[in-house]
Write an enzyme that holds these catalytic residues in place. Sequence first.
Site, PDB file in Angstrom:
ATOM      1  N   LYS A   6       2.371 -11.141  -2.102  1.00  0.00           N
ATOM      2  CA  LYS A   6       2.358 -11.877  -0.846  1.00  0.00           C
ATOM      3  C   LYS A   6       3.528 -12.846  -0.764  1.00  0.00           C
ATOM      4  O   LYS A   6       4.240 -12.899   0.248  1.00  0.00           O
ATOM      5  CB  LYS A   6       1.027 -12.617  -0.711  1.00  0.00           C
ATOM      6  CG  LYS A   6       0.810 -13.252   0.664  1.00  0.00           C
ATOM      7  CD  LYS A   6      -0.418 -14.165   0.714  1.00  0.00           C
ATOM      8  CE  LYS A   6      -1.654 -13.527   0.146  1.00  0.00           C
ATOM      9  NZ  LYS A   6      -2.161 -12.395   0.934  1.00  0.00           N
TER      10      LYS A   6
ATOM     11  N   ARG B  61      -3.668 -19.233  -0.757  1.00  0.00           N
ATOM     12  CA  ARG B  61      -4.075 -17.858  -1.065  1.00  0.00           C
ATOM     13  C   ARG B  61      -3.539 -17.417  -2.417  1.00  0.00           C
ATOM     14  O   ARG B  61      -2.486 -17.865  -2.856  1.00  0.00           O
ATOM     15  CB  ARG B  61      -3.509 -16.876  -0.017  1.00  0.00           C
ATOM     16  CG  ARG B  61      -3.962 -17.137   1.399  1.00  0.00           C
ATOM     17  CD  ARG B  61      -3.273 -16.145   2.342  1.00  0.00           C
ATOM     18  NE  ARG B  61      -3.163 -16.676   3.671  1.00  0.00           N
ATOM     19  CZ  ARG B  61      -3.907 -16.264   4.713  1.00  0.00           C
ATOM     20  NH1 ARG B  61      -4.798 -15.314   4.554  1.00  0.00           N
ATOM     21  NH2 ARG B  61      -3.756 -16.815   5.895  1.00  0.00           N
TER      22      ARG B  61
ATOM     23  N   GLY C  38      -8.940  -8.681  -1.619  1.00  0.00           N
ATOM     24  CA  GLY C  38     -10.264  -9.309  -1.545  1.00  0.00           C
ATOM     25  C   GLY C  38     -10.870  -9.686  -2.869  1.00  0.00           C
ATOM     26  O   GLY C  38     -12.024 -10.111  -2.925  1.00  0.00           O
TER      27      GLY C  38
ATOM     28  N   MET D 175      -9.732 -12.002  -5.106  1.00  0.00           N
ATOM     29  CA  MET D 175      -9.636 -13.410  -5.488  1.00  0.00           C
ATOM     30  C   MET D 175      -9.849 -14.292  -4.263  1.00  0.00           C
ATOM     31  O   MET D 175     -10.061 -13.801  -3.160  1.00  0.00           O
ATOM     32  CB  MET D 175      -8.298 -13.662  -6.160  1.00  0.00           C
ATOM     33  CG  MET D 175      -8.261 -13.033  -7.552  1.00  0.00           C
ATOM     34  SD  MET D 175      -6.705 -13.271  -8.381  1.00  0.00           S
ATOM     35  CE  MET D 175      -5.589 -12.373  -7.338  1.00  0.00           C
TER      36      MET D 175
ATOM     37  N   ARG E 275       3.402  -5.064   8.396  1.00  0.00           N
ATOM     38  CA  ARG E 275       3.181  -4.004   7.394  1.00  0.00           C
ATOM     39  C   ARG E 275       3.324  -2.658   8.095  1.00  0.00           C
ATOM     40  O   ARG E 275       3.269  -2.588   9.328  1.00  0.00           O
ATOM     41  CB  ARG E 275       1.800  -4.127   6.755  1.00  0.00           C
ATOM     42  CG  ARG E 275       0.699  -4.108   7.788  1.00  0.00           C
ATOM     43  CD  ARG E 275      -0.652  -4.444   7.182  1.00  0.00           C
ATOM     44  NE  ARG E 275      -1.599  -4.664   8.279  1.00  0.00           N
ATOM     45  CZ  ARG E 275      -2.827  -5.123   8.134  1.00  0.00           C
ATOM     46  NH1 ARG E 275      -3.271  -5.451   6.934  1.00  0.00           N
ATOM     47  NH2 ARG E 275      -3.622  -5.292   9.166  1.00  0.00           N
TER      48      ARG E 275
ATOM     49  N   HIS F 132     -20.037  28.001  -3.366  1.00  0.00           N
ATOM     50  CA  HIS F 132     -19.699  29.282  -2.754  1.00  0.00           C
ATOM     51  C   HIS F 132     -19.432  29.112  -1.259  1.00  0.00           C
ATOM     52  O   HIS F 132     -18.429  29.592  -0.722  1.00  0.00           O
ATOM     53  CB  HIS F 132     -20.839  30.278  -2.989  1.00  0.00           C
ATOM     54  CG  HIS F 132     -20.611  31.610  -2.339  1.00  0.00           C
ATOM     55  ND1 HIS F 132     -21.066  31.893  -1.074  1.00  0.00           N
ATOM     56  CD2 HIS F 132     -19.943  32.705  -2.767  1.00  0.00           C
ATOM     57  CE1 HIS F 132     -20.700  33.124  -0.757  1.00  0.00           C
ATOM     58  NE2 HIS F 132     -20.024  33.636  -1.769  1.00  0.00           N
TER      59      HIS F 132
ATOM     60  N   SER G  12      -0.966  34.397 -13.124  1.00  0.00           N
ATOM     61  CA  SER G  12      -1.463  33.608 -12.014  1.00  0.00           C
ATOM     62  C   SER G  12      -2.582  32.751 -12.583  1.00  0.00           C
ATOM     63  O   SER G  12      -3.595  33.281 -13.049  1.00  0.00           O
ATOM     64  CB  SER G  12      -1.992  34.518 -10.914  1.00  0.00           C
ATOM     65  OG  SER G  12      -2.489  33.745  -9.852  1.00  0.00           O
TER      66      SER G  12
ATOM     67  N   CYS H 161      -3.508  30.321  -8.297  1.00  0.00           N
ATOM     68  CA  CYS H 161      -4.284  30.848  -7.181  1.00  0.00           C
ATOM     69  C   CYS H 161      -5.669  30.232  -7.100  1.00  0.00           C
ATOM     70  O   CYS H 161      -6.524  30.701  -6.377  1.00  0.00           O
ATOM     71  CB  CYS H 161      -4.375  32.369  -7.270  1.00  0.00           C
ATOM     72  SG  CYS H 161      -5.257  32.944  -8.728  1.00  0.00           S
TER      73      CYS H 161
ATOM     74  N   TYR I 198       5.203  29.517  -7.850  1.00  0.00           N
ATOM     75  CA  TYR I 198       4.573  29.449  -6.536  1.00  0.00           C
ATOM     76  C   TYR I 198       3.160  28.915  -6.633  1.00  0.00           C
ATOM     77  O   TYR I 198       2.566  28.877  -7.708  1.00  0.00           O
ATOM     78  CB  TYR I 198       4.549  30.837  -5.861  1.00  0.00           C
ATOM     79  CG  TYR I 198       3.638  31.835  -6.520  1.00  0.00           C
ATOM     80  CD1 TYR I 198       2.283  31.909  -6.183  1.00  0.00           C
ATOM     81  CD2 TYR I 198       4.115  32.714  -7.492  1.00  0.00           C
ATOM     82  CE1 TYR I 198       1.443  32.823  -6.798  1.00  0.00           C
ATOM     83  CE2 TYR I 198       3.278  33.630  -8.115  1.00  0.00           C
ATOM     84  CZ  TYR I 198       1.946  33.675  -7.763  1.00  0.00           C
ATOM     85  OH  TYR I 198       1.109  34.556  -8.367  1.00  0.00           O
TER      86      TYR I 198
END
Lengths: 908, 908
Positions: free
Chosen positions: A34, A104, A113, A115, A358, A474, A786, A853, A873
């Site tokens: 920060k 902060r 969040g 601290m 941001r 499946h 493969s 694959c 590939y």
Amino acid sequence: MAQPDTDGKKKWVYAFAPGSAEGGADMAELLGGKGANLAEMATLGLPVPPGFTITTEVCDAFFAAGNKLPEAFKADVMQALDNVGDTVDARFGDDKRPLLVSVRSGSRASMPGMMDTILNLGLNDKTVEGLAALTGDSRFAFDSYRRFIQMYGDVVLGVDHGAFEDILENFKNLNGFAADTDLDEESWREIIADYKAAIEREHGQPFPQDTSEQLWGAIAAVFNSWYNPRAETYRRLHDIPDDWGTAVTVQAMVFGNLGDNSATGVAFTRNPSTGEREIFGEYLPNAQGEDVVAGIRTPQPLTRKGARDAPGTSLEAAMPGAFNELRQIFDQLERHYHDMQDVEFTVQLGKLWILQTRSGKRTTEAALKIAVDLAAEGLISQDEAILRIEPTQLDQLLHPAIDPSADHDLIAKGLPASPGAASGEIVFHSEMAEALKAKGKDVILVRSETSPEDVQGMHAAVGILTARGGMTSHAAVVARGMGRPCVSGAGTLRIDTSAGTMRAGARIFKSGDIISIDGSTGRVYAGKAKMLPPQLSGTFATVMEWADGARRMKVRTNADTPRDARQAREFGAEGIGLCRTEHMFFEEGRILAVREMICAEDEEGRQQALDKLLPVQRADFEELFEIMAGLPITIRLLDPPLHEFLPHEDREAAQVAAALGMDLMRLKARVAELEEFNPMLGFRGCRLGIKYPEITRMQVRAIFEAAINAQRKTGQAVRPEVMIPFVAYRREFDVLRRVITETADAVQRDMGVEIPYDVGTMIELPRAALRAADIAGGPAGADFFSFGTNDLTQTALGLSRDDAAPILSNYLEHEVISTDPFVTIDQRGVGELVKIGTERGRAAKPDLKTGICGEHGGDPKSIAFFESIGLDYVSCSPFRVPIARLAAAQAAIKRREAARLRASPEQE
Amino acid sequence: MAQPDTDGKKKWVYAFAPGSAEGGADMAELLGGKGANLAEMATLGLPVPPGFTITTEVCDAFFAAGNKLPEAFKADVMQALDNVGDTVDARFGDDKRPLLVSVRSGSRASMPGMMDTILNLGLNDKTVEGLAALTGDSRFAFDSYRRFIQMYGDVVLGVDHGAFEDILENFKNLNGFAADTDLDEESWREIIADYKAAIEREHGQPFPQDTSEQLWGAIAAVFNSWYNPRAETYRRLHDIPDDWGTAVTVQAMVFGNLGDNSATGVAFTRNPSTGEREIFGEYLPNAQGEDVVAGIRTPQPLTRKGARDAPGTSLEAAMPGAFNELRQIFDQLERHYHDMQDVEFTVQLGKLWILQTRSGKRTTEAALKIAVDLAAEGLISQDEAILRIEPTQLDQLLHPAIDPSADHDLIAKGLPASPGAASGEIVFHSEMAEALKAKGKDVILVRSETSPEDVQGMHAAVGILTARGGMTSHAAVVARGMGRPCVSGAGTLRIDTSAGTMRAGARIFKSGDIISIDGSTGRVYAGKAKMLPPQLSGTFATVMEWADGARRMKVRTNADTPRDARQAREFGAEGIGLCRTEHMFFEEGRILAVREMICAEDEEGRQQALDKLLPVQRADFEELFEIMAGLPITIRLLDPPLHEFLPHEDREAAQVAAALGMDLMRLKARVAELEEFNPMLGFRGCRLGIKYPEITRMQVRAIFEAAINAQRKTGQAVRPEVMIPFVAYRREFDVLRRVITETADAVQRDMGVEIPYDVGTMIELPRAALRAADIAGGPAGADFFSFGTNDLTQTALGLSRDDAAPILSNYLEHEVISTDPFVTIDQRGVGELVKIGTERGRAAKPDLKTGICGEHGGDPKSIAFFESIGLDYVSCSPFRVPIARLAAAQAAIKRREAARLRASPEQE
């Protein structure tokens, strides 16, 4: 690193104010994320509220001294505070123009969040009156004060925040107030008195009226929060060392509620929905940030253009000065950050302050357009544009989606197993799904779980819903392969197939009732949901084209049917990496011959059945070869356990026995004989072909006859790749390679055509990966590998995919795993096996083709890993092909970048 | 290497005769194994029939010249043949005193029966008359001649041997002869004429009368047989290179049938049944070796002592000179070969000839005694004595055996799944087995296959017989663990449990019928077989003691019950390497509480059931700790899928529901919920404890309370080793280690005693082996690894143990594998994972304890591998502990020897 001050003392405090800052973006180690960002914004000349950051070295000193602030640095802080006051025309502790600050934490790594934070510090019984006078809003001033007391009491003094809530609740009950907004100045004054009394009672000391004392307490509290249990857990999970410590940023508070020349708002530098280059956002005049969140007042548009569609005066019209400054700042921000920004701002008495900027969140469509536009504007390179798109986001574009803005009747939530959305009638049986589809109906197949016997029904359905099974059940795998939306594992549904009912809590749905499923979110709705159709923009095509230019790995598809193959080619697949021949076996008109083959008493009987299958299988392959028109196709020989093809229910068994003219008891005996304790580890893969080479012979004959026919028809040279599944031993490969070669030779002789072909294997067992050199090496070794990472994951982890869902959800809960290993490859385990297999295979055969694959072939993180180990590939389901193309491009770009950095470390 | 002759030509022919030989035992490369051995025997001065060996270089030259014998070497052969004739007072081709020779192949590596041999070469129409006159046995002479013609016709001239058999059969049929022995000289003369006619007809040339021509043809035929298909296949399987070629040995035939001062016999230098140091064997006066084989005459004992128990005059009495010479030769042979020898000899006209000597086969008992005696006699070292015993042979000693000399009614053959033999009544149900056992009956449990629900019944039975399942099926593994004989996978049996019948072919056996099984051979007999009881001799103890002194690895046992533990200690186990707590769960009085725990709705319900299990489990552990008296015990936390404990048949389910006071439908729902597609890869191992830590807590509490109680009772320090099963991720280990530590700490606090303990894991998944450094490393990593090679084999090979039998038998047939990977570890696949796991684990934690607890822990070949990778211990079933002790010693000795050779290569 901390710079020694002129007098040799370390520099404890780094100030920032618009146009100047000590430190910058690269000093997160000392100033925290920060503090470093604020310093950068300040250096850019942005009107950030002034402030200063206390370094992490003070944090070290604090803990080294036994949780005490070093006395020496207090003077520096007071000096910095004076400078801040000068900038905003206010003074810390002053009754008239009190300077209020936020305190902060700020660690080197983001710990959102975790601290503590304190706002409005500097208020006391006197300064609150000053704030009231200054803002002309006493209610606001006293509400701010009581909030500060409550926060300070809780965080710094350790008074249980329940005590404050009780006081407020009691007060509201006694006075008949419903909401906090019902309370006026007087009410807050009373509550403040009670709060202060509570603190004195619980803490043993009064609430400090000395603003300096407030400040030292707050700084110490933020330091101490580094070791709160929440933060410690977070650091452990994210491998953040304890000794990094936190910085503390103290910054002037600014107020957007000091009258009509004050305001607060949020803006995007481009349209986050469409990506158009236009200022987009909203503001509230005379308001604080909380008011936007509270939603009591309707925010107003920023631009005149925006005001055409929304009520209220635009900022552009109301405060043209501030608006123009904002517009200029937006240009500056985009030039600096090279991205669309999401900016929070406040106008205090006509003066614009930028609180935060941001990278802005955006839709996929916007992400594509912004990336392409930024590249066109010269702000980023093509490579950077490619890296800007999160590949999995593309899914949104490829499927219809349920309109998020419409109201829907949610009845259950399962896993987002296959993206896209669909509405249709409930059917519980696959045959019924086919029958209704034939009548032109849209149906959703609803099952507790699916099995291979449901494949036709799944194909006939517009969507699939199951009560059991995970992301890789499946149902999920087949649905993704088919591009059907699927919600799996909706565990709260009770599905009674025989009764034809689906219970969702107290509600009962029947066959024919309309439901909608959203496979991208896992949600299930009653009734027909409002849909948004898929739209592929020109920028999508541009990004894909750039990605294709950037990637090294080829992208193939897993496709078993002409429909899949066509879809995949539309999405840019460069071949088929996995064609599962067994899916063809389940189709009507074939399954009976398959069953006849399995139940045959001897080779002759099997051959008779296989003779029936040959022409249909050949026709299937022929169509695939034609569609792929010369692109490579890897065809896997029959893989699954044979009992998957047999009927398991009595009624169906009787039908099959009758159809086959076979004794029912004999059929049942064969079913029982083929049943296995662990079919995944049973009689399947190459084990089938070694036992029944006539099956392999039929399949290979079909492949080669089809290839030669297709080659004649299309004129495109076809080079089939025949893949032997589930190999563990070189000798298995040899036995089947011989069968393949003999059959291929025979077909070529018979047809008088020679075609080149490859014989390879799936590497899907740990032993195969380890013995890769055996399997690829020497004469007639495997021409390609493969990697079947689905089965490799099952065996390496000892985890059955079909049984994994409850185990994985328990493991995610206990943080044993952070991602489903069937979705993102387990790099350190399964990944090492893939790496070993690749290295050893290539050492034995340098020109070995390697690919993947498994389901992981469509997962971006996994694709990055496959790029890193140099596979040739990836192959994935048709609907993931664009994702894989983009992910492969990103992986290649990052790898080149990393190589470049390694090559010239001095440059960086 | 071949030495050049004086004139520079290569030496083609190496002669041997008693007391002198060219070449020796170390020249197998040139002379073949047989030729080298004969040379060595000759050099020792043994009276071997003289002869010569034609080198493998002639073989090379033969093939190089297109299958032609080099002319140059023929003169050498004829010269050598003359020398041989001089030694035996005969001449090649001579009508009066014909020299007959054998022509045999001899490769560098033994290839038994793969190539051709020709005997009695040198017979023709004239020399056969000389042989008849010389032996005074015309029938013998003409029988020998017709045998030679038949053999030569077949092997050298390529006439189908069926032609000769037809002639002989026809002759016997026409003349009403039943056996060859019915034929007299005249008959053989007729047949010889027919044989020669057949040769001339088939071959186109007459049978060669020129003995030199016979010899060249025979030598060429032996060379050519190097490439016969039988020999080629054998070489491929045994990795013997084609280019080694074969030598040919030509040796004088000697005859033991030349009258009363001739004889033939076989002798052992020690008693091969008992190992006693006494000459043992038999002979036939005036006979040839074939006569012994034909079994027409009863052989006579060699020694006077032997003659006390057997009929006939001993050689010692009949031919004292030859006998004394034989006795001296035996001493010489044992001194030279350092082992008991099996010797074939012939006495020809009073002169002793030694035909062959080799290490004699012997019973296990004899092997032990001979090894110990040879060491005592200083002929071999203790290490050599240890290496002389085949470890698996010990099995014979540890179990009763079916008397091999008795006649039995064989009805089926399965796999020798667990050694030992048993007779008893057939029972088909486990409950029935228990009931009958309670009545004092011996029962054989007969099942298609067994499941964990049968464990009690298996325990009650004296033996187990299954129709399905391999060497490592549930039945086999549990039976070996229990020491129960078991025949598994007797596939020809048809078992109908509901009908209560077992069909073996046409025969039907019922409940209560007596059968016998031999788990050492896999044979199943009808009726009660005659048994031999187990006997452990003093020499067994001596060998075990020596082995214990020689080995490096510890030997533990896999034991779940006090009975197993006691048995294992008797056999010398040094601890328990695997105590499976689930076996305890199946016992009566517990299984109900286990089922209650599994079916509980919530943690509270589970805890209630666990509270019932705690005292019984604690009592079990306590007894084990007491029995093992301070030896280490590795206790594995609950491992199997929970549904294994639930009833799967309706009748039983109803009983259980009633006993638990539970709704039957709810019970069935729970059973269905826990059912899995692949239970081996499902909800088991550490996954159970992570989901239900209360189970782990109960087990750990039972372990530690038991350990402290046992320590108090025995005064022996107890150090429990708690083992977490089925770990794949370090975090799984961490989650459960925390549960274990917390519980162990609580027990120690409660009981006021501190005991040291270890927490380790089973490495049984490929991922665990790869991530071994994670799992062992850092603070609170695993203290020990126990490689679970059963599951590691299942996962690495993708092969379910319970489903493997038909696949493995197909694979053995296709030579994909040479041994069952569940019996002997697959070194190159699974073994590499064990090696990787050990290396990475030790790199992360140098003092990591490593062991093995799979079935392989009792397999000698596997044990040798575990020694080679330096594991600390092996653990096996109780009855394999002696085998493992011996095998571990042998492995250690060989490893030291190899290290010594590596350290001083120059010495060798």
